[in-house]
Design an enzyme around this catalytic site. Structure first.
Site: not given
Ligand code: CP3
Length: 359
Positions: A23, A27, A36, A73, A153
C-alpha cells in the site's frame, strides 16, 4: 535499471537489501488524497490508466524504493464477474450482488479479461513512466487477491469481523465454496498472466484472510488453489524470469507448505522471526517482510532501531538466500510520510552493513 528487488527474489547477490511497502501508494500521502479527490472515487482512480500511473509513481518520487506496485485493487476481479463493487466514503468495499445461494454460485463464470483491460493499460502506462527514469527505473509488481481471499469478499459482500457467512458455507456446503474457488483460481491465473504480458515484472498473491482458517481448512480452501494459480503462471516472459510472491497473512505455521506451491518468495507478517523462517525455507524461497506497520508511528531513531532488528534477524546475506524488506501488512493511512524516509534509508544503510561486516 535498479534490479535489486528482482535479484533478491531470485536469491541472487545484491549490494543492499531492497525495500518496498504494501500500500505504498495510498492515503497517508497528501498527493494521493489530492489525485483521488480529482478522480472523484477510488474506482474512478483505479479505472483511469493515467491517474493510476500518476499515483503509482508518487511514492517513488518521495522515497528511494526498489519496486513499484501497480495501483489497483484485488476486488477488480469479482467486479468484472458482475458482483457490483463500490467503495462508500470512509467505509470498506461493498458488493451489490454477493454470492448467497446455490443459483448465484452456479451462475458465476471466469470473467472476460477484456473487462479488466483498464488494469493492463495501467500496467503498460506505468512501465513507460518507469522506463523514462533510465538507470533509476525500478521493476513493476503486478498482483491479485488469492482465490480464498476474493471469495471472502464475494460471499460476505464486504469486509467481515468473524467470516461467519463464508465459514458457514465452508462447513455446510463445501461443494459451493469449491466451485467459487475453482472459478477464482482460473480467473486469478489469467489475470496475473495478462498483467505479465502487459509488462508486470513480478507478481504477488495477497492471501490476506487465509490465516483465519483452521488447520486442514487452510490447506484445502486456500493453499491448494494458490498452488494451482502459481503452477499456471508464466515463469518467463520476454526472455526474463518473472518471480512470484505468495503472502498469507497469519500463515507463519505453514511456511514449508507455502514454499511448496512453487512460488519464488514467501511474504511474512510481523509475527514470524525471519531467522527461523530462513532456517525453514530459505534454501527454497526468498523471504519478504516483516516490520509491524505500527513501528512507523515511533521516532525516526526508533524506526531505525526496529529496521536494524528485522535485518539482523534475517542474518548475513549469502549467495542463495534473498530478503526483500517490507512491512508485515499494508501501511496505515495515519502514517506520517517522513517516517517512510527514515525506514527506507535505514534499510539501505543496514542492508549494506550486514553485507560488508557480516554483522
Ligand atoms: O500496495 C499498493 O500501493 C497498491 C495498491 C493496492 C490497493 N489495494 C489500493 C487500495 C493493493 C495491493 C491492494 C490490495 C488489497 N485490497 C487487499 C490485499 C492486501 C491487504 O491490504 O490485505 C485487500 C484485502 C483489498 C480490499 C480493500 N481495498 C479494502 C478492504 C479496502 C478498504 C479498506 C482500506 O484500507 O481503505 C480497499 C480500498 C483501497 N485499496 C484503498 C487503496 C489505496 C483505499 C481506498 C481509498 O483511497 O479510499
Amino acid at each position: 535499471m535498479n534490479d535489486r528487488f528482482l535479484r533478491a527474489l531470485l536469491r541472487e547477490p545484491t549490494d543492499t537489501t531492497p525495500v518496498w511497502l504494501m500500500r505504498q501508494a495510498g492515503r497517508y500521502l497528501p498527493e494521493y488524497r489530492a489525485t483521488r479527490a480529482r478522480a472523484g472515487s477510488f474506482m474512478a482512480l483505479a479505472q483511469s490508466p493515467a491517474l493510476a500511473c500518476e499515483v503509482t509513481m508518487q511514492p517513488l518520487d518521495r522515497y528511494a524504493l526498489d519496486a513499484a506496485i501497480l495501483f489497483s485493487d484485488i476486488l477488480t476481479v469479482p467486479d468484472a464477474m458482475g458482483l457490483g463493487l463500490s467503495f462508500a466514503e470512509g467505509e470498506g468495499p461493498r458488493f451489490a450482488h454477493p454470492l448467497r445461494d446455490e443459483a448465484a454460485v452456479a451462475a458465476l463464470e471466469v470473467p472476460d479479461m477484456a473487462k479488466l483491460q483498464y488494469v493492463f493499460d495501467a500496467v503498460k502506462e506505468i512501465r513507460g513512466a518507469l522506463a523514462a527514469r533510465g538507470d533509476a527505473a525500478v521493476p513493476l509488481i503486478g498482483f491479485s487477491g488469492s482465490p480464498f481471499t476474493l471469495a471472502c469478499y464475494m460471499v460476505e459482500g464486504g469486509g467481515s469481523d468473524d467470516f461467519r457467512t463464508i465459514k458457514t458455507m465452508l462447513y455446510s456446503r463445501p461443494d459451493l465454496l469449491h466451485r467459487i474457488l475453482d472459478i477464482n483460481a482460473q480467473a486469478v491465473a489469467a489475470y496475473l498472466n495478462a498483467q505479465i504480458e502487459a509488462g508486470a515484472q513480478a507478481v504477488m498473491i495477497f492471501d490476506t484472510w487465509g490465516g483465519v482458517l483452521a488447520e486442514g481448512a487452510y490447506q484445502r480452501f486456500s493453499l491448494a488453489y494458490m498452488k494451482r494459480v502459481v503452477q499456471k503462471l508464466h515463469v518467463e516472459w520476454d526472455g526474463r524470469r518473472i518471480p512470484s510472491i505468495v503472502f498469507t497473512k497469519g500463515g507463519g505455521l505453514w511456511l514449508e507448505q507455502i514454499a511448496a506451491t512453487g512460488c519464488d518468495a514467501v511474504g511474512l507478517d510481523w509475527t514470524v522471526n525471519l531467522g527461523q523462517a530462513r532456517a525453514r525455507i530459505g534454501d527454497r524461497c526468498a523471504l519478504q517482510g516483516n516490520l509491524d506497520p505500527n513501528a512507523l508511528f515511533a521516532s525516526p531513531d526508533q524506526i531505525r532501531g526496529e529496521v536494524a532488528k528485522v535485518i539482523e534477524s534475517f542474518g548475513i546475506v549469502e549467495p542463495g538466500v534473498g530478503h526483500v524488506f517490507n512491512l508485515g501488512h499494508g501501511i496505515s493511512q495515519f502514517t506520517p510520510p517522513e517516517a517512510v524516509t527514515a525506514l527506507v534509508d535505514a534499510v539501505h544503510d543496514y542492508g549494506r552493513r550486514i553485507r560488508a561486516n557480516g554483522s
